[in-house]
Write a protein that holds these residues in place. Structure first.
Motif, PDB file in Angstrom:
ATOM      1  N   ARG A 326       0.543  -1.557   0.029  1.00  0.00           N
ATOM      2  CA  ARG A 326      -0.004  -0.299   0.144  1.00  0.00           C
ATOM      3  C   ARG A 326       0.755   1.045  -0.315  1.00  0.00           C
ATOM      4  NH1 ARG A 326      -4.898  -1.407   4.354  1.00  0.00           N
ATOM      5  NH2 ARG A 326      -5.831  -3.323   3.203  1.00  0.00           N
ATOM      6  N   PHE A 327       1.861   0.542   0.657  1.00  0.00           N
ATOM      7  CA  PHE A 327       2.918   2.253   1.047  1.00  0.00           C
ATOM      8  C   PHE A 327       3.573   2.481  -0.682  1.00  0.00           C
ATOM      9  CE2 PHE A 327       7.173   4.206   1.602  1.00  0.00           C
ATOM     10  CZ  PHE A 327       6.992   4.990   2.263  1.00  0.00           C
ATOM     11  N   ARG A 328       3.867   1.762  -1.708  1.00  0.00           N
ATOM     12  CA  ARG A 328       4.376   2.082  -2.936  1.00  0.00           C
ATOM     13  C   ARG A 328       3.430   2.409  -3.471  1.00  0.00           C
ATOM     14  NH1 ARG A 328       7.097  -3.142  -1.681  1.00  0.00           N
ATOM     15  NH2 ARG A 328       5.349  -4.016  -3.058  1.00  0.00           N
ATOM     16  N   ALA A 329       1.587   1.925  -3.831  1.00  0.00           N
ATOM     17  CA  ALA A 329       0.840   2.385  -4.175  1.00  0.00           C
ATOM     18  C   ALA A 329       0.326   3.805  -4.436  1.00  0.00           C
ATOM     19  CB  ALA A 329      -0.397   1.504  -4.169  1.00  0.00           C
ATOM     20  N   LEU A 330       0.502   3.977  -2.035  1.00  0.00           N
ATOM     21  CA  LEU A 330       0.697   5.562  -2.412  1.00  0.00           C
ATOM     22  C   LEU A 330       1.285   6.338  -3.030  1.00  0.00           C
ATOM     23  CD1 LEU A 330      -1.252   7.167  -0.927  1.00  0.00           C
ATOM     24  CD2 LEU A 330       0.165   6.819   1.258  1.00  0.00           C
ATOM     25  N   VAL A 331       2.832   5.788  -2.851  1.00  0.00           N
ATOM     26  CA  VAL A 331       3.440   6.589  -3.286  1.00  0.00           C
ATOM     27  C   VAL A 331       3.882   7.529  -4.715  1.00  0.00           C
ATOM     28  CG1 VAL A 331       6.609   6.946  -3.787  1.00  0.00           C
ATOM     29  CG2 VAL A 331       5.827   6.883  -0.865  1.00  0.00           C
ATOM     30  N   PHE A 332       3.582   6.239  -5.715  1.00  0.00           N
ATOM     31  CA  PHE A 332       3.408   6.493  -6.609  1.00  0.00           C
ATOM     32  C   PHE A 332       1.368   7.607  -7.156  1.00  0.00           C
ATOM     33  CE2 PHE A 332      -0.251   5.212 -10.258  1.00  0.00           C
ATOM     34  CZ  PHE A 332       0.520   5.435 -11.452  1.00  0.00           C
ATOM     35  N   LYS A 333       0.960   7.165  -6.346  1.00  0.00           N
ATOM     36  CA  LYS A 333      -0.231   8.050  -5.981  1.00  0.00           C
ATOM     37  C   LYS A 333      -0.057   9.705  -5.642  1.00  0.00           C
ATOM     38  CE  LYS A 333      -4.641   4.566  -5.903  1.00  0.00           C
ATOM     39  NZ  LYS A 333      -4.868   4.701  -4.928  1.00  0.00           N
ATOM     40  N   ILE A 334       1.125   9.553  -5.166  1.00  0.00           N
ATOM     41  CA  ILE A 334       1.418  11.499  -4.992  1.00  0.00           C
ATOM     42  C   ILE A 334       2.134  12.335  -6.036  1.00  0.00           C
ATOM     43  CG2 ILE A 334       3.095  12.391  -3.439  1.00  0.00           C
ATOM     44  CD1 ILE A 334       1.483  10.264  -0.746  1.00  0.00           C
ATOM     45  N   LEU A 335       2.777  11.099  -6.505  1.00  0.00           N
ATOM     46  CA  LEU A 335       3.257  11.668  -7.093  1.00  0.00           C
ATOM     47  C   LEU A 335       2.960  12.112  -8.697  1.00  0.00           C
ATOM     48  CD1 LEU A 335       6.950   9.165  -7.720  1.00  0.00           C
ATOM     49  CD2 LEU A 335       6.621  11.463  -6.971  1.00  0.00           C
ATOM     50  N   VAL A 336       1.805  11.171  -9.397  1.00  0.00           N
ATOM     51  CA  VAL A 336       0.596  11.798  -9.891  1.00  0.00           C
ATOM     52  C   VAL A 336       0.121  12.408  -9.434  1.00  0.00           C
ATOM     53  CG1 VAL A 336      -1.140  10.439 -11.222  1.00  0.00           C
ATOM     54  CG2 VAL A 336       0.841   8.979 -11.053  1.00  0.00           C
ATOM     55  N   GLN A 337       0.216  12.983  -8.877  1.00  0.00           N
ATOM     56  CA  GLN A 337      -0.583  13.322  -8.305  1.00  0.00           C
ATOM     57  C   GLN A 337      -0.449  15.447  -8.135  1.00  0.00           C
ATOM     58  OE1 GLN A 337      -4.682  13.513  -6.944  1.00  0.00           O
ATOM     59  NE2 GLN A 337      -5.151  15.730  -7.080  1.00  0.00           N
ATOM     60  N   SER A 338       1.156  15.208  -7.955  1.00  0.00           N
ATOM     61  CA  SER A 338       1.565  16.351  -7.644  1.00  0.00           C
ATOM     62  C   SER A 338       1.255  17.028  -9.384  1.00  0.00           C
ATOM     63  CB  SER A 338       2.755  16.351  -7.584  1.00  0.00           C
ATOM     64  OG  SER A 338       3.571  15.371  -8.567  1.00  0.00           O
ATOM     65  N   ILE A 339       1.455  16.404 -10.581  1.00  0.00           N
ATOM     66  CA  ILE A 339       1.326  16.381 -12.020  1.00  0.00           C
ATOM     67  C   ILE A 339       0.451  17.086 -12.402  1.00  0.00           C
ATOM     68  CG2 ILE A 339       1.499  15.310 -14.022  1.00  0.00           C
ATOM     69  CD1 ILE A 339       3.635  13.676 -13.190  1.00  0.00           C
ATOM     70  N   ILE A 340      -1.230  16.387 -11.284  1.00  0.00           N
ATOM     71  CA  ILE A 340      -2.322  16.953 -11.995  1.00  0.00           C
ATOM     72  C   ILE A 340      -2.400  18.129 -11.163  1.00  0.00           C
ATOM     73  CG2 ILE A 340      -4.834  16.196 -11.091  1.00  0.00           C
ATOM     74  CD1 ILE A 340      -3.841  13.461 -11.563  1.00  0.00           C
ATOM     75  N   ILE A 341      -1.856  18.451 -10.243  1.00  0.00           N
ATOM     76  CA  ILE A 341      -2.301  19.810  -9.566  1.00  0.00           C
ATOM     77  C   ILE A 341      -1.190  21.070  -9.959  1.00  0.00           C
ATOM     78  CG2 ILE A 341      -3.186  18.857  -7.452  1.00  0.00           C
ATOM     79  CD1 ILE A 341      -0.284  19.473  -5.660  1.00  0.00           C
ATOM     80  N   GLY A 342      -0.534  20.992 -11.439  1.00  0.00           N
ATOM     81  CA  GLY A 342       0.088  21.683 -11.604  1.00  0.00           C
ATOM     82  C   GLY A 342       2.188  22.011 -11.225  1.00  0.00           C
ATOM     83  N   LEU A 343       2.152  21.135  -9.720  1.00  0.00           N
ATOM     84  CA  LEU A 343       3.295  21.690  -9.657  1.00  0.00           C
ATOM     85  C   LEU A 343       4.611  21.647 -10.984  1.00  0.00           C
ATOM     86  CD1 LEU A 343       3.618  19.329  -6.714  1.00  0.00           C
ATOM     87  CD2 LEU A 343       2.991  22.070  -7.161  1.00  0.00           C
ATOM     88  N   PRO A 344       4.402  20.545 -12.010  1.00  0.00           N
ATOM     89  CA  PRO A 344       5.534  20.714 -13.039  1.00  0.00           C
ATOM     90  C   PRO A 344       5.829  21.917 -13.731  1.00  0.00           C
ATOM     91  CG  PRO A 344       4.672  18.475 -13.354  1.00  0.00           C
ATOM     92  CD  PRO A 344       3.689  19.175 -12.504  1.00  0.00           C
ATOM     93  N   TRP A 345       3.919  22.802 -13.882  1.00  0.00           N
ATOM     94  CA  TRP A 345       4.647  24.113 -14.795  1.00  0.00           C
ATOM     95  C   TRP A 345       5.737  25.152 -13.737  1.00  0.00           C
ATOM     96  CZ3 TRP A 345       1.431  25.803 -18.920  1.00  0.00           C
ATOM     97  CH2 TRP A 345       0.105  25.059 -19.143  1.00  0.00           C
ATOM     98  N   ILE A 346       6.306  24.811 -12.051  1.00  0.00           N
ATOM     99  CA  ILE A 346       7.042  26.067 -12.434  1.00  0.00           C
ATOM    100  C   ILE A 346       8.541  25.389 -13.122  1.00  0.00           C
ATOM    101  CG2 ILE A 346       8.921  25.601 -10.208  1.00  0.00           C
ATOM    102  CD1 ILE A 346       6.881  24.715  -7.776  1.00  0.00           C
ATOM    103  N   GLN A 367       0.121  16.163 -20.795  1.00  0.00           N
ATOM    104  CA  GLN A 367      -1.074  15.142 -19.809  1.00  0.00           C
ATOM    105  C   GLN A 367      -1.286  14.970 -18.999  1.00  0.00           C
ATOM    106  OE1 GLN A 367      -0.306  12.490 -22.192  1.00  0.00           O
ATOM    107  NE2 GLN A 367       0.772  13.802 -23.065  1.00  0.00           N
ATOM    108  N   GLN A 368      -1.460  15.901 -18.651  1.00  0.00           N
ATOM    109  CA  GLN A 368      -2.710  16.606 -16.927  1.00  0.00           C
ATOM    110  C   GLN A 368      -3.393  15.588 -17.057  1.00  0.00           C
ATOM    111  OE1 GLN A 368      -1.613  20.883 -16.771  1.00  0.00           O
ATOM    112  NE2 GLN A 368      -1.932  19.650 -14.743  1.00  0.00           N
ATOM    113  N   GLY A 369      -4.692  15.241 -18.344  1.00  0.00           N
ATOM    114  CA  GLY A 369      -5.518  14.810 -19.048  1.00  0.00           C
ATOM    115  C   GLY A 369      -5.432  13.359 -18.579  1.00  0.00           C
ATOM    116  N   THR A 370      -4.457  12.618 -18.831  1.00  0.00           N
ATOM    117  CA  THR A 370      -3.456  11.137 -19.239  1.00  0.00           C
ATOM    118  C   THR A 370      -3.483  11.156 -17.631  1.00  0.00           C
ATOM    119  OG1 THR A 370      -3.027  12.132 -21.207  1.00  0.00           O
ATOM    120  CG2 THR A 370      -2.590   9.635 -19.811  1.00  0.00           C
ATOM    121  N   PHE A 371      -2.880  11.878 -16.831  1.00  0.00           N
ATOM    122  CA  PHE A 371      -2.512  11.564 -15.210  1.00  0.00           C
ATOM    123  C   PHE A 371      -4.049  11.368 -14.360  1.00  0.00           C
ATOM    124  CE2 PHE A 371       1.742  12.338 -16.450  1.00  0.00           C
ATOM    125  CZ  PHE A 371       1.942  11.218 -16.288  1.00  0.00           C
TER     126      PHE A 371
END
Length: 397
Positions: A326-346, A367-371
């Motif tokens: 569950r921890f590995r799955a959560l880490v993956f979802k957190i990384l994806v969520q960081s892209i969804i909320i636009g942090l790579p725009w920095i 690829q925000q829509g993809t994630f």
């Protein structure tokens, strides 16, 4: 001997006369290559050489600019930029002459003095890397638009299921889809849009509004995620918490509209650059960068707090193979969520320094829509159940 046509125009005020001489073959001598520019571009003579003079008048400077309509001798390339130039004795220069109107057959030059004039068209030679980036942009944005369409359709099916909080994500997908689609079409047909100043200005205002709306919805998504984690709820499945959906829409669409209206009221000529975007003159670009910087900063701070809260909660759990999975799955979802909320725009503040960084910035943000579709549709159990339930009812009907 140069072939030429001469005409004279008597001015109404006073006794001055303007003599025009059209040199049909002088352009083969005073070539377009004698027009020096900073950028490397293909230059072409677009008119015959035209000489205008004031006989028996020592002062060559006009009290007000004169408009001269010049006919094209070649077809205008859609990507070409036409310049009104005059011969200064050693080269073609643009000082004192501006293009006021142009179409496929004629260009109107406004000049503050009479001299020897011509039209020169410049067509930029795009570097090979730019061509590759443009191709990559078309491909990645098109893929992102496809997944945004799937995400919008999926969230629309789940609107009536209380266990699925999709209002923020649905509106984020809609804003992203419209912003990216219009931006892609504008850049693809910029050579057709640019001559129509009003259309270009309106489109730049629409893009300003849509991209600001995207960032406001990203902020609302981050606040919703923070509220969920703060309450120690399962981030994979949330009840409808927070403000009513109507209030969210008022913020998500009303705040960007207020920014655009105020910006247009203060500086209406700030819209409609050469790329149908915001002008950089007098800092008008900060009407976009200012809100974006604030939102990205707020999202980054909230995301760091979210990571701290999750780390604290996970450290209190007993370690087991199930926990580790569950921890590995959560880490993956957190990384994806960081892209969804636009942090790579920095990364956009550092683009241009590295080609690899430019590619990463383009791919992640297109690829925000993809994630969103991957994390909140494919990997969301409630959304999957609602989707298959709708499909089953459709087959039954």
């Amino acid at each position: 001997m140069q072939q030429r046509d001469t005409a004279a125009l008597i001015l109404v005020q006073g006794s001055a006369a303007v003599a025009f001489t059209n040199f049909k073959k002088l352009g083969s001598v005073l070539t377009a290559d004698l027009f020096y520019t900073v950028s490397d571009a293909n230059k072409t003579m677009m008119s015959a050489v035209l000489s205008a003079s004031l006989p028996k008048t020592p002062n060559k400077v006009l009290p007000s600019p004169a408009n001269i309509t010049v006919k094209h001798i070649q077809s205008l390339v859609p990507q070409g930029v036409v310049s009104c130039v005059y011969w200064n004795g050693s080269a073609w220069v643009v000082d004192g002459c501006d293009v006021t109107q142009t179409n496929s057959t004629h260009t109107v030059c406004s000049c503050v003095h009479f001299s020897t004039f011509a039209l020169i068209m410049q067509v930029e030679r795009p570097p090979e890397t730019n061509q590759m980036m443009e191709l990559l942009n078309r491909i990645t944005v098109s893929i992102g638009l496809g997944f945004l369409t799937l995400a919008v359709m999926t969230f629309a099916l789940c609107r009536r299921k209380p266990q699925v909080n999709s209002t923020t994500r649905l509106n984020l997908c809609i804003s992203l889809f419209l912003a990216q689609l219009i931006f892609l079409l504008v850049q693809e047909f910029i050579h057709l849009i640019r001559p129509h100043k009003i259309v270009c200005t309106v489109l730049s205002g629409v893009l300003h509004y849509l991209f600001l709306s995207c960032f406001v919805w990203m902020l609302l998504e981050t606040i919703w995620l923070f509220h969920s984690v703060l309450g120690l709820k399962d981030i994979r499945s949330q009840q409808r918490i927070g403000p009513h959906w109507g209030f969210k829409c008022l913020i998500g669409y009303g705040v960007p509209m207020a920014v655009v209206v105020v910006s247009a009221g203060i500086m209406p000529d700030g819209y409609g650059s050469d790329r149908c975007w915001l002008n950089y003159d007098r800092g008008f670009i900060w009407s976009f960068l200012g809100p974006v910087c604030f939102i990205l900063g707020a999202n980054a701070v909230l995301f760091i707090i979210i990571l701290i809260l999750l780390h604290t909660a996970l450290s209190q759990m007993q370690h087991s193979p199930t926990h580790n999975k569950r921890f590995r799955a959560l880490v993956f979802k957190i990384l994806v969520q960081s892209i969804i909320i636009g942090l790579p725009w920095i990364l956009g503040f550092f683009t241009g320094s590295s080609e690899a960084l430019d590619v990463v910035f383009l791919v992640l943000n297109s690829q925000q829509g993809t994630f969103i579709f991957l994390l909140h549709c494919v990997l969301n159990e409630e959304v999957r159940q609602q989707f298959w339930s709708c499909c089953s009812r459709g087959r039954a009907i």
